[in-house]
Design a protein around this motif. Structure first.
Motif, PDB file in Angstrom:
ATOM      1  N   THR A   1       0.850  -1.186   0.000  1.00  0.00           N
ATOM      2  CA  THR A   1       0.000   0.000   0.000  1.00  0.00           C
ATOM      3  C   THR A   1       0.885   1.234   0.000  1.00  0.00           C
ATOM      4  O   THR A   1       1.888   1.306   0.713  1.00  0.00           O
ATOM      5  CB  THR A   1      -0.921   0.037   1.234  1.00  0.00           C
ATOM      6  OG1 THR A   1      -0.114   0.004   2.419  1.00  0.00           O
ATOM      7  CG2 THR A   1      -1.875  -1.146   1.233  1.00  0.00           C
ATOM      8  N   MET A   2       0.510   2.193  -0.836  1.00  0.00           N
ATOM      9  CA  MET A   2       1.204   3.477  -0.918  1.00  0.00           C
ATOM     10  C   MET A   2       0.148   4.562  -1.079  1.00  0.00           C
ATOM     11  O   MET A   2      -0.940   4.309  -1.588  1.00  0.00           O
ATOM     12  CB  MET A   2       2.189   3.510  -2.100  1.00  0.00           C
ATOM     13  CG  MET A   2       3.314   2.496  -2.007  1.00  0.00           C
ATOM     14  SD  MET A   2       4.546   2.657  -3.354  1.00  0.00           S
ATOM     15  CE  MET A   2       3.589   2.005  -4.743  1.00  0.00           C
ATOM     16  N   VAL A   3       0.465   5.759  -0.671  1.00  0.00           N
ATOM     17  CA  VAL A   3      -0.463   6.878  -0.780  1.00  0.00           C
ATOM     18  C   VAL A   3      -0.249   7.574  -2.116  1.00  0.00           C
ATOM     19  O   VAL A   3       0.833   8.126  -2.382  1.00  0.00           O
ATOM     20  CB  VAL A   3      -0.271   7.884   0.372  1.00  0.00           C
ATOM     21  CG1 VAL A   3      -1.222   9.061   0.203  1.00  0.00           C
ATOM     22  CG2 VAL A   3      -0.497   7.206   1.714  1.00  0.00           C
ATOM     23  N   HIS A   4      -1.273   7.554  -2.975  1.00  0.00           N
ATOM     24  CA  HIS A   4      -1.171   8.198  -4.282  1.00  0.00           C
ATOM     25  C   HIS A   4      -1.398   9.695  -4.149  1.00  0.00           C
ATOM     26  O   HIS A   4      -2.372  10.136  -3.530  1.00  0.00           O
ATOM     27  CB  HIS A   4      -2.202   7.603  -5.247  1.00  0.00           C
ATOM     28  CG  HIS A   4      -2.275   8.320  -6.556  1.00  0.00           C
ATOM     29  ND1 HIS A   4      -3.459   8.813  -7.082  1.00  0.00           N
ATOM     30  CD2 HIS A   4      -1.297   8.655  -7.442  1.00  0.00           C
ATOM     31  CE1 HIS A   4      -3.206   9.390  -8.232  1.00  0.00           C
ATOM     32  NE2 HIS A   4      -1.909   9.314  -8.474  1.00  0.00           N
ATOM     33  N   VAL A   5      -0.490  10.471  -4.750  1.00  0.00           N
ATOM     34  CA  VAL A   5      -0.604  11.933  -4.749  1.00  0.00           C
ATOM     35  C   VAL A   5      -0.697  12.396  -6.195  1.00  0.00           C
ATOM     36  O   VAL A   5       0.309  12.437  -6.909  1.00  0.00           O
ATOM     37  CB  VAL A   5       0.599  12.602  -4.055  1.00  0.00           C
ATOM     38  CG1 VAL A   5       0.397  14.113  -3.981  1.00  0.00           C
ATOM     39  CG2 VAL A   5       0.811  12.021  -2.660  1.00  0.00           C
ATOM     40  N   PRO A   6      -1.908  12.723  -6.674  1.00  0.00           N
ATOM     41  CA  PRO A   6      -2.054  13.144  -8.070  1.00  0.00           C
ATOM     42  C   PRO A   6      -1.686  14.611  -8.274  1.00  0.00           C
ATOM     43  O   PRO A   6      -1.934  15.452  -7.406  1.00  0.00           O
ATOM     44  CB  PRO A   6      -3.537  12.918  -8.348  1.00  0.00           C
ATOM     45  CG  PRO A   6      -4.197  13.116  -7.013  1.00  0.00           C
ATOM     46  CD  PRO A   6      -3.207  12.622  -5.983  1.00  0.00           C
ATOM     47  N   TYR A   7      -1.103  14.911  -9.421  1.00  0.00           N
ATOM     48  CA  TYR A   7      -0.754  16.285  -9.781  1.00  0.00           C
ATOM     49  C   TYR A   7      -1.403  16.627 -11.116  1.00  0.00           C
ATOM     50  O   TYR A   7      -1.940  15.759 -11.799  1.00  0.00           O
ATOM     51  CB  TYR A   7       0.770  16.439  -9.888  1.00  0.00           C
ATOM     52  CG  TYR A   7       1.486  16.403  -8.564  1.00  0.00           C
ATOM     53  CD1 TYR A   7       1.844  17.566  -7.908  1.00  0.00           C
ATOM     54  CD2 TYR A   7       1.811  15.177  -7.962  1.00  0.00           C
ATOM     55  CE1 TYR A   7       2.514  17.531  -6.681  1.00  0.00           C
ATOM     56  CE2 TYR A   7       2.477  15.129  -6.736  1.00  0.00           C
ATOM     57  CZ  TYR A   7       2.815  16.313  -6.112  1.00  0.00           C
ATOM     58  OH  TYR A   7       3.464  16.284  -4.899  1.00  0.00           O
ATOM     59  N   ARG A   8      -1.329  17.883 -11.477  1.00  0.00           N
ATOM     60  CA  ARG A   8      -1.825  18.316 -12.788  1.00  0.00           C
ATOM     61  C   ARG A   8      -0.652  18.322 -13.768  1.00  0.00           C
ATOM     62  O   ARG A   8      -0.072  19.364 -14.062  1.00  0.00           O
ATOM     63  CB  ARG A   8      -2.463  19.701 -12.699  1.00  0.00           C
ATOM     64  CG  ARG A   8      -3.782  19.710 -11.925  1.00  0.00           C
ATOM     65  CD  ARG A   8      -4.429  21.087 -11.953  1.00  0.00           C
ATOM     66  NE  ARG A   8      -5.711  21.093 -11.279  1.00  0.00           N
ATOM     67  CZ  ARG A   8      -6.870  20.779 -11.850  1.00  0.00           C
ATOM     68  NH1 ARG A   8      -6.895  20.433 -13.126  1.00  0.00           N
ATOM     69  NH2 ARG A   8      -7.988  20.812 -11.163  1.00  0.00           N
ATOM     70  N   GLY A   9      -0.273  17.131 -14.179  1.00  0.00           N
ATOM     71  CA  GLY A   9       0.838  16.998 -15.109  1.00  0.00           C
ATOM     72  C   GLY A   9       2.124  16.579 -14.423  1.00  0.00           C
ATOM     73  O   GLY A   9       2.223  16.540 -13.193  1.00  0.00           O
ATOM     74  N   GLU A  10       3.128  16.270 -15.239  1.00  0.00           N
ATOM     75  CA  GLU A  10       4.388  15.755 -14.714  1.00  0.00           C
ATOM     76  C   GLU A  10       5.289  16.809 -14.058  1.00  0.00           C
ATOM     77  O   GLU A  10       5.933  16.507 -13.050  1.00  0.00           O
ATOM     78  CB  GLU A  10       5.157  15.046 -15.830  1.00  0.00           C
ATOM     79  CG  GLU A  10       4.498  13.757 -16.292  1.00  0.00           C
ATOM     80  CD  GLU A  10       5.356  12.976 -17.263  1.00  0.00           C
ATOM     81  OE1 GLU A  10       6.080  13.612 -18.064  1.00  0.00           O
ATOM     82  OE2 GLU A  10       5.307  11.735 -17.223  1.00  0.00           O
ATOM     83  N   PRO A  11       5.387  18.033 -14.579  1.00  0.00           N
ATOM     84  CA  PRO A  11       6.329  18.991 -13.995  1.00  0.00           C
ATOM     85  C   PRO A  11       6.131  19.260 -12.501  1.00  0.00           C
ATOM     86  O   PRO A  11       7.114  19.222 -11.740  1.00  0.00           O
ATOM     87  CB  PRO A  11       6.121  20.257 -14.845  1.00  0.00           C
ATOM     88  CG  PRO A  11       5.689  19.728 -16.172  1.00  0.00           C
ATOM     89  CD  PRO A  11       4.806  18.554 -15.843  1.00  0.00           C
ATOM     90  N   PRO A  12       4.900  19.525 -12.018  1.00  0.00           N
ATOM     91  CA  PRO A  12       4.769  19.777 -10.582  1.00  0.00           C
ATOM     92  C   PRO A  12       5.063  18.540  -9.731  1.00  0.00           C
ATOM     93  O   PRO A  12       5.580  18.658  -8.613  1.00  0.00           O
ATOM     94  CB  PRO A  12       3.310  20.223 -10.423  1.00  0.00           C
ATOM     95  CG  PRO A  12       2.593  19.714 -11.625  1.00  0.00           C
ATOM     96  CD  PRO A  12       3.614  19.736 -12.724  1.00  0.00           C
ATOM     97  N   ALA A  13       4.752  17.351 -10.251  1.00  0.00           N
ATOM     98  CA  ALA A  13       5.063  16.128  -9.511  1.00  0.00           C
ATOM     99  C   ALA A  13       6.573  15.949  -9.391  1.00  0.00           C
ATOM    100  O   ALA A  13       7.097  15.619  -8.319  1.00  0.00           O
ATOM    101  CB  ALA A  13       4.441  14.914 -10.208  1.00  0.00           C
ATOM    102  N   LEU A  14       7.276  16.191 -10.484  1.00  0.00           N
ATOM    103  CA  LEU A  14       8.732  16.082 -10.464  1.00  0.00           C
ATOM    104  C   LEU A  14       9.350  17.105  -9.518  1.00  0.00           C
ATOM    105  O   LEU A  14      10.304  16.803  -8.795  1.00  0.00           O
ATOM    106  CB  LEU A  14       9.286  16.277 -11.878  1.00  0.00           C
ATOM    107  CG  LEU A  14       9.644  15.015 -12.662  1.00  0.00           C
ATOM    108  CD1 LEU A  14      10.080  15.373 -14.071  1.00  0.00           C
ATOM    109  CD2 LEU A  14      10.733  14.221 -11.950  1.00  0.00           C
ATOM    110  N   ALA A  15       8.807  18.322  -9.530  1.00  0.00           N
ATOM    111  CA  ALA A  15       9.325  19.371  -8.648  1.00  0.00           C
ATOM    112  C   ALA A  15       9.190  18.958  -7.187  1.00  0.00           C
ATOM    113  O   ALA A  15      10.116  19.156  -6.383  1.00  0.00           O
ATOM    114  CB  ALA A  15       8.592  20.682  -8.904  1.00  0.00           C
ATOM    115  N   ASP A  16       8.059  18.361  -6.843  1.00  0.00           N
ATOM    116  CA  ASP A  16       7.856  17.927  -5.457  1.00  0.00           C
ATOM    117  C   ASP A  16       8.702  16.705  -5.120  1.00  0.00           C
ATOM    118  O   ASP A  16       9.111  16.530  -3.967  1.00  0.00           O
ATOM    119  CB  ASP A  16       6.372  17.628  -5.205  1.00  0.00           C
ATOM    120  CG  ASP A  16       5.606  18.873  -4.785  1.00  0.00           C
ATOM    121  OD1 ASP A  16       6.202  19.979  -4.825  1.00  0.00           O
ATOM    122  OD2 ASP A  16       4.423  18.756  -4.427  1.00  0.00           O
ATOM    123  N   LEU A  17       8.962  15.851  -6.114  1.00  0.00           N
ATOM    124  CA  LEU A  17       9.839  14.704  -5.874  1.00  0.00           C
ATOM    125  C   LEU A  17      11.248  15.195  -5.562  1.00  0.00           C
ATOM    126  O   LEU A  17      11.872  14.755  -4.591  1.00  0.00           O
ATOM    127  CB  LEU A  17       9.864  13.784  -7.097  1.00  0.00           C
ATOM    128  CG  LEU A  17      10.791  12.562  -6.971  1.00  0.00           C
ATOM    129  CD1 LEU A  17      10.245  11.572  -5.945  1.00  0.00           C
ATOM    130  CD2 LEU A  17      10.975  11.883  -8.328  1.00  0.00           C
TER     131      LEU A  17
END
Length: 275
Positions: free
Chosen positions: A131-147
């Motif tokens: 089990t993992m907590v899914h965190v959806p973003y509006r596109g790849e750039p903001p997800a990558l920035a948070d990673l």
């Protein structure tokens, strides 16, 4: 789309105009092509979104398998399961072990609810029982920035978007999601090396309105396939992290049907809903 469009323009001796039809996760573009005259002059550059949209949306004005005639596949891309350097697991077996020891404490990002990056993570969870907590973003750039910033621990992201961050050490590549390793990242293992049968690929292909004459479909297929084996065009796709995949219309049709069925099962099992 622009690469293969220019190739077709040169081969057919007439302009191929790329029109971006934004909206509803590519459904707006698909709907337009599904209802266009079947004369070979309106085509669809289909992304992997068509594999998930069939199960995510209940009120589509088309049935992709029924209303779009496959012309041929174009390219396949890998996704990368990427981690912040501080994440303790550096391999897929380590990730599975860590997740089982820390259920529900790992955060994993995606480009949005119902995207193939999202359902790729759900498939991983289903096949391993973690089990993992899914965190959806509006596109790849903001997800990558948070990673990179450490707000999330993992992200499933397209190879072209993350490759430079892997090379610079800002993120760690645990694995690629395709059935085999990517030539773009040959030292990064495939998930399937640890989980046989796991495969999550981004596909691009060309479709036409149902009823388009077979001779037109076959001519387009021939010209597209000629481009996909051309060394210069192959190199241009490779620079984008994509492998060209020549096919017949029948072969591409089988890919579409298989992938729609596969991801439909994952979407239903994970009870994924789009708002």
């Amino acid at each position: 789309g622009r690469l293969i469009g220019q190739w077709l323009s040169d081969r057919l001796g007439q302009p191929v105009v790329i029109e971006n039809r934004l909206g509803a996760g590519s459904n707006a573009a698909t709907d337009e092509v599904a209802h266009a005259p079947p004369d070979g002059y309106t085509l669809l550059m289909a992304s992997a979104a068509v594999f998930t949209n069939a199960s995510l949306y209940s009120n589509l004005g088309f049935d992709f398998v029924h209303d779009i005639a496959p012309v041929g596949s174009v390219a396949r891309t890998a996704f990368v399961i990427a981690a912040n350097p501080s994440f303790p697991a550096k391999t897929i077996p380590d990730l599975i072990a860590y997740a089982k020891a820390n259920p529900g404490r790992i955060t994993i990002g995606s480009a949005g609810i119902g995207t193939l990056t999202h359902v790729s993570g759900e498939l991983l969870k289903m096949m391993t029982g973690i089990t993992m907590v899914h965190v959806p973003y509006r596109g790849e750039p903001p997800a990558l920035a948070d990673l990179i910033g450490g707000q999330i621990q993992l992200d499933i992201v397209s190879l072209p978007a993350v490759s430079e961050f892997i090379k610079s050490g800002k993120v760690i590549a645990l694995a690629v999601t395709t059935a085999r390793r990517s030539d773009f990242l040959p030292d990064v293992p495939a998930v399937s090396e640890f989980l046989p049968g796991y495969d999550a690929s981004g596909w691009a292909g060309i479709g036409a309105p149902k009823g388009t004459p077979a001779e037109i479909v076959d001519r387009l297929n021939t010209e597209v396939n000629a481009g996909l084996v051309d060394p210069k065009l192959k190199a241009q796709f490779a620079a984008l992290g994509a492998d060209t995949v020549p096919s017949t219309p029948v072969e591409y049709g089988k890919v579409i049907a298989t992938e729609i069925a596969k991801w439909g099962k994952v979407i239903r099992a994970a009870n994924i809903k789009v708002e």
